[in-house]
Design a protein around this motif. Sequence first.
Motif, PDB file in Angstrom:
ATOM      1  N   GLU A 116      28.659  40.313  38.910  1.00  0.00           N
ATOM      2  CA  GLU A 116      27.546  39.710  38.186  1.00  0.00           C
ATOM      3  C   GLU A 116      26.340  40.647  38.192  1.00  0.00           C
ATOM      4  OE1 GLU A 116      24.968  37.222  36.123  1.00  0.00           O
ATOM      5  OE2 GLU A 116      27.154  37.364  36.209  1.00  0.00           O
ATOM      6  N   ARG A 119      27.147  43.266  35.697  1.00  0.00           N
ATOM      7  CA  ARG A 119      27.004  42.737  34.336  1.00  0.00           C
ATOM      8  C   ARG A 119      25.538  42.720  33.919  1.00  0.00           C
ATOM      9  NH1 ARG A 119      25.011  38.816  31.871  1.00  0.00           N
ATOM     10  NH2 ARG A 119      24.384  37.747  33.804  1.00  0.00           N
ATOM     11  N   LYS A 141      35.804  38.734  35.989  1.00  0.00           N
ATOM     12  CA  LYS A 141      35.592  38.314  37.374  1.00  0.00           C
ATOM     13  C   LYS A 141      36.806  37.546  37.892  1.00  0.00           C
ATOM     14  CE  LYS A 141      30.658  37.768  36.455  1.00  0.00           C
ATOM     15  NZ  LYS A 141      29.534  36.809  36.360  1.00  0.00           N
TER      16      LYS A 141
END
Length: 372
Positions: A116, A119, A141
């Motif tokens: 995350e 990202r 993920k």
Amino acid sequence: MNDLTNLPELTNEHYLTQLQNKLANRNLLDENRNLSLTDSSEQDFLEFFFLEKVFTIDRSLSPHTIKAYRSDAKTLLLFLTEHSLSFRDIGFPEVKAYNKFIKEKYASKSAIRKLEFFRRLLDFGYETQFYKSHLSTWISKPAAKKGHYIVEETAAEEAQTRVQVRELNQRDAEYLISFLPKIVKANRNREQLEKRNLLIGYLLYTTGLRASELLSLNWGSFRYNRQGYLYADVIGKGKKHRTIPIKEETKELLLDYRRSLGESVAIDPDDISPLFFALYNKKEPHKDKRRLTYPSLYKIVKEAVHLAGKHSKVSPHWFRHTFVTMLLENDVPLAVVKDWAGHSDISTTNIYLERVNQDNTHVHLQKVNLFR
């Protein structure tokens, strides 16, 4: 990082002018006056990413979460260094390789958080034209496991895993708490240390407080309501305030602990001195109160776990899971438990309820007559 990190501290009067000047001087605005890092250095890219996407958010996050973000950044930097890559070199192959590396090396929860972070960095790069492609679309993920579990391999040659819930049953929780005073070895302030440790156990077990919330308690955090019941006002995740009732047994231990320190038991909302502080080698424990740290709390619980001969992975957070589960097992409404535990979303609380319902399926099975 240079003086751009000081921008949020500027007054509103000077913020815009200085920001405009800095961006103009470094040619970081496009024709539409949007932030453009097309031709920027990697230093500028990282600087603005942390300034706009991390530091601004971190003001509402706990020190533990901030530390996790820094760890995620370090993991990415080490990967790039080991492969002789720069941030400009990141493309489809590099995204897939890093994705694979993270999923293979880390457990699902850590992998999800690290990916995350990756990202967000890639999305920021695309939004600011540092990257020409939307690279984050190639991140995949791992599936998140619902609930609070430990997954262990049953055997090296087998793929099957054993899942254990990270919580205690009522008997084990009470048994473990009884060992918290017994780990005290010091002679000086022995009574105060024993009472402190016991109170720590009771507060963790009967309130569901997070470790950070427990350690942040001041004497002024407590108050009596109009009916005379004791409550604690807590600042939880995201700086959200909530109020937690204190059981009578815990209240008595709290007052007993205060008396042992020679402190007043009269509630003072203006008293910001820490409830829990280091007591070892102090002739006058009420002076120079240095707030108890998480490593110290963790060590206290771990030593009690070892002395009690319980599961070695038990940590302070297990008591929180235990508390939430026990509330639901005793039919406390889901919405009440959500607010009490400080869950941001009721779906988190519902995970506990689903498992409680699963554990009670035998009740329904016993009602079915399967044999004539």
